[in-house]
Design a protein around this motif. Structure first.
Motif, mmCIF file in Angstrom:
data_model
loop_
_atom_site.group_PDB
_atom_site.id
_atom_site.type_symbol
_atom_site.label_atom_id
_atom_site.label_comp_id
_atom_site.label_asym_id
_atom_site.label_seq_id
_atom_site.Cartn_x
_atom_site.Cartn_y
_atom_site.Cartn_z
ATOM 1 N N GLU A 57 0.829 -1.215 0.000
ATOM 2 C CA GLU A 57 0.000 0.000 0.000
ATOM 3 C C GLU A 57 0.862 1.263 0.000
ATOM 4 O OE1 GLU A 57 -3.108 0.256 -0.404
ATOM 5 O OE2 GLU A 57 -3.743 -1.831 -0.195
ATOM 6 N N ASN A 58 2.175 1.082 -0.282
ATOM 7 C CA ASN A 58 3.119 2.210 -0.388
ATOM 8 C C ASN A 58 3.309 2.962 0.934
ATOM 9 O OD1 ASN A 58 3.585 1.840 -3.234
ATOM 10 N ND2 ASN A 58 1.552 2.723 -3.580
ATOM 11 N N MET A 59 3.206 2.259 2.030
ATOM 12 C CA MET A 59 3.486 2.876 3.326
ATOM 13 C C MET A 59 4.991 3.106 3.436
ATOM 14 S SD MET A 59 2.302 1.475 7.065
ATOM 15 C CE MET A 59 2.582 2.391 8.577
ATOM 16 N N PRO A 60 5.433 4.312 3.754
ATOM 17 C CA PRO A 60 6.867 4.611 3.827
ATOM 18 C C PRO A 60 7.596 3.731 4.848
ATOM 19 C CG PRO A 60 5.572 6.630 3.807
ATOM 20 C CD PRO A 60 4.595 5.509 3.985
ATOM 21 N N LYS A 61 8.844 3.403 4.540
ATOM 22 C CA LYS A 61 9.645 2.568 5.431
ATOM 23 C C LYS A 61 9.769 3.179 6.820
ATOM 24 C CE LYS A 61 14.145 0.238 5.793
ATOM 25 N NZ LYS A 61 14.384 0.663 7.189
ATOM 26 N N ASP A 62 9.885 4.505 6.877
ATOM 27 C CA ASP A 62 10.008 5.186 8.155
ATOM 28 C C ASP A 62 8.778 4.934 9.028
ATOM 29 O OD1 ASP A 62 11.397 7.025 9.952
ATOM 30 O OD2 ASP A 62 9.759 8.403 9.504
ATOM 31 N N ASN A 63 7.595 4.936 8.411
ATOM 32 C CA ASN A 63 6.358 4.666 9.150
ATOM 33 C C ASN A 63 6.341 3.235 9.676
ATOM 34 O OD1 ASN A 63 5.892 7.066 7.640
ATOM 35 N ND2 ASN A 63 3.687 6.775 7.826
ATOM 36 N N ILE A 64 6.823 2.308 8.842
ATOM 37 C CA ILE A 64 6.866 0.905 9.239
ATOM 38 C C ILE A 64 7.816 0.723 10.423
ATOM 39 C CG2 ILE A 64 7.569 -1.415 8.508
ATOM 40 C CD1 ILE A 64 6.630 -0.639 5.671
ATOM 41 N N ASP A 65 9.003 1.324 10.326
ATOM 42 C CA ASP A 65 9.989 1.210 11.406
ATOM 43 C C ASP A 65 9.454 1.797 12.715
ATOM 44 O OD1 ASP A 65 11.725 0.012 9.650
ATOM 45 O OD2 ASP A 65 12.871 1.843 9.238
ATOM 46 N N LYS A 66 8.758 2.917 12.614
ATOM 47 C CA LYS A 66 8.203 3.543 13.814
ATOM 48 C C LYS A 66 7.114 2.666 14.431
ATOM 49 C CE LYS A 66 9.127 8.387 12.614
ATOM 50 N NZ LYS A 66 8.540 9.691 12.222
ATOM 51 N N ALA A 67 6.321 2.012 13.569
ATOM 52 C CA ALA A 67 5.256 1.139 14.070
ATOM 53 C C ALA A 67 5.849 -0.048 14.825
ATOM 54 C CB ALA A 67 4.402 0.647 12.907
ATOM 55 N N ILE A 68 6.972 -0.586 14.319
ATOM 56 C CA ILE A 68 7.647 -1.693 15.005
ATOM 57 C C ILE A 68 8.223 -1.215 16.336
ATOM 58 C CG2 ILE A 68 9.580 -3.313 14.885
ATOM 59 C CD1 ILE A 68 9.209 -3.365 11.848
ATOM 60 N N ALA A 69 8.843 -0.037 16.317
ATOM 61 C CA ALA A 69 9.463 0.515 17.529
ATOM 62 C C ALA A 69 8.432 0.768 18.619
ATOM 63 C CB ALA A 69 10.210 1.799 17.190
ATOM 64 N N ARG A 70 7.215 1.136 18.228
ATOM 65 C CA ARG A 70 6.174 1.424 19.217
ATOM 66 C C ARG A 70 5.831 0.202 20.065
ATOM 67 N NH1 ARG A 70 3.979 5.031 15.260
ATOM 68 N NH2 ARG A 70 2.665 3.404 14.366
ATOM 69 N N ALA A 71 6.096 -0.987 19.526
ATOM 70 C CA ALA A 71 5.751 -2.215 20.245
ATOM 71 C C ALA A 71 6.593 -2.401 21.499
ATOM 72 C CB ALA A 71 5.914 -3.426 19.323
ATOM 73 N N THR A 72 7.818 -1.864 21.490
ATOM 74 C CA THR A 72 8.715 -2.052 22.632
ATOM 75 C C THR A 72 9.000 -0.762 23.394
ATOM 76 O OG1 THR A 72 10.613 -1.819 21.120
ATOM 77 C CG2 THR A 72 9.845 -4.055 21.584
ATOM 78 N N ALA A 73 8.331 0.309 23.015
ATOM 79 C CA ALA A 73 8.530 1.593 23.702
ATOM 80 C C ALA A 73 8.009 1.519 25.133
ATOM 81 C CB ALA A 73 7.814 2.701 22.937
ATOM 82 N N LYS A 74 8.639 2.291 26.026
ATOM 83 C CA LYS A 74 8.240 2.272 27.434
ATOM 84 C C LYS A 74 6.792 2.709 27.627
ATOM 85 C CE LYS A 74 12.860 3.021 29.382
ATOM 86 N NZ LYS A 74 13.708 3.910 30.218
ATOM 87 N N ASP A 75 6.341 3.638 26.782
ATOM 88 C CA ASP A 75 4.969 4.131 26.894
ATOM 89 C C ASP A 75 4.056 3.494 25.842
ATOM 90 O OD1 ASP A 75 6.198 5.301 24.740
ATOM 91 O OD2 ASP A 75 5.347 7.299 25.067
ATOM 92 N N ALA A 76 4.411 2.277 25.424
ATOM 93 C CA ALA A 76 3.643 1.590 24.381
ATOM 94 C C ALA A 76 2.186 1.395 24.796
ATOM 95 C CB ALA A 76 4.271 0.238 24.072
#
Length: 236
Positions: A57-76
């Protein structure tokens, strides 16, 4: 599910993309998959499939990386997967899959959408035996590979049905074969465009164009809700 519904759904997804509503939903799917099975796509089939769908769906790589990072963030944010079952105009059956951080808000919103658009919620479990959960994997139709050979290869990985849609090929399999089936498609060198479990009606129903137009008003309102991930119906 039906070919007509797939076409309508595809058109809706494109509208979502233009309205910047699809990316948040895809991002939520990626975050949930990463939180559930780890942030390494190589070891997490669900995450790998969510990323492939987002890329298609042409989602930018930066958006994908941020979505993955949100899974392990302290305030997830912790999301809960919750389903709603209902009937819409003309008796159409509707299954709504949500991912939410506030069950009360989501229930209120979904109930309101149903009630204001000719439908109503059913008791939980009311449609349990009306839909079957299947693995749905789509890939771009290859120019250099024979579809019959691909079908034979995928049978060993859970394929039950394969359909040529023109530019894309859709593969259906048992829900439990999702990881194996999506991975096999990738290993065959095919370009994955979508991979996700879907609920498919055991018995579809025919509706007139006028009726479907009325039904789509309800479906569109549901899909516009930020907590709604998927909407499935028994439209033929």
């Amino acid at each position: 599910m039906g070919r007509a519904f797939e076409i309508r759904r595809g058109a809706k997804e494109k509208r979502w993309g233009k309205m910047s509503k699809l990316f948040p939903k895809l991002g939520k799917s990626i975050t949930m998959a990463a939180k559930e099975g780890g942030d390494d796509p190589e070891m997490n089939a669900k995450l790998r499939a969510a990323i492939a769908t987002a890329r298609a769906e042409n989602m930018p790589k930066d958006n994908i990386d941020k979505a993955i990072a949100r899974a392990t963030a302290k305030d997830a944010v912790s999301y809960t997967e919750i389903n709603y079952e209902g009937k819409g105009p003309h008796g159409v059956l509707i299954w709504v899959e949500c991912a939410t951080d506030n069950n009360t808000r989501t229930f209120s919103n979904i109930r309101t959408v149903f009630n204001k658009n000719g439908g109503g919620l059913l008791p939980t479990g009311g449609l349990e035996f009306m839909f079957t959960r299947k693995s749905v994997v789509k890939f771009k139709k290859p120019e250099d590979k024979d579809l019959e050979e691909i079908e034979l290869e995928l049978i060993d990985h859970g394929l039950e049905e394969m359909e040529d849609l023109g530019e894309e090929v859709v593969v259906l399999g048992d829900f439990t074969s999702f990881g194996s089936l999506s991975k096999a498609v990738e290993e065959l060198g095919l370009e994955l465009t979508k991979a996700a479990p879907e609920r498919i009606a055991n018995n579809s129903a025919e509706f007139s164009e006028e009726q479907i137009t009325e039904i789509e008003v309800l479906i569109d309102k549901l899909e516009d809700d930020e907590d709604v991930q998927n909407v499935f119906t028994n439209i033929a």
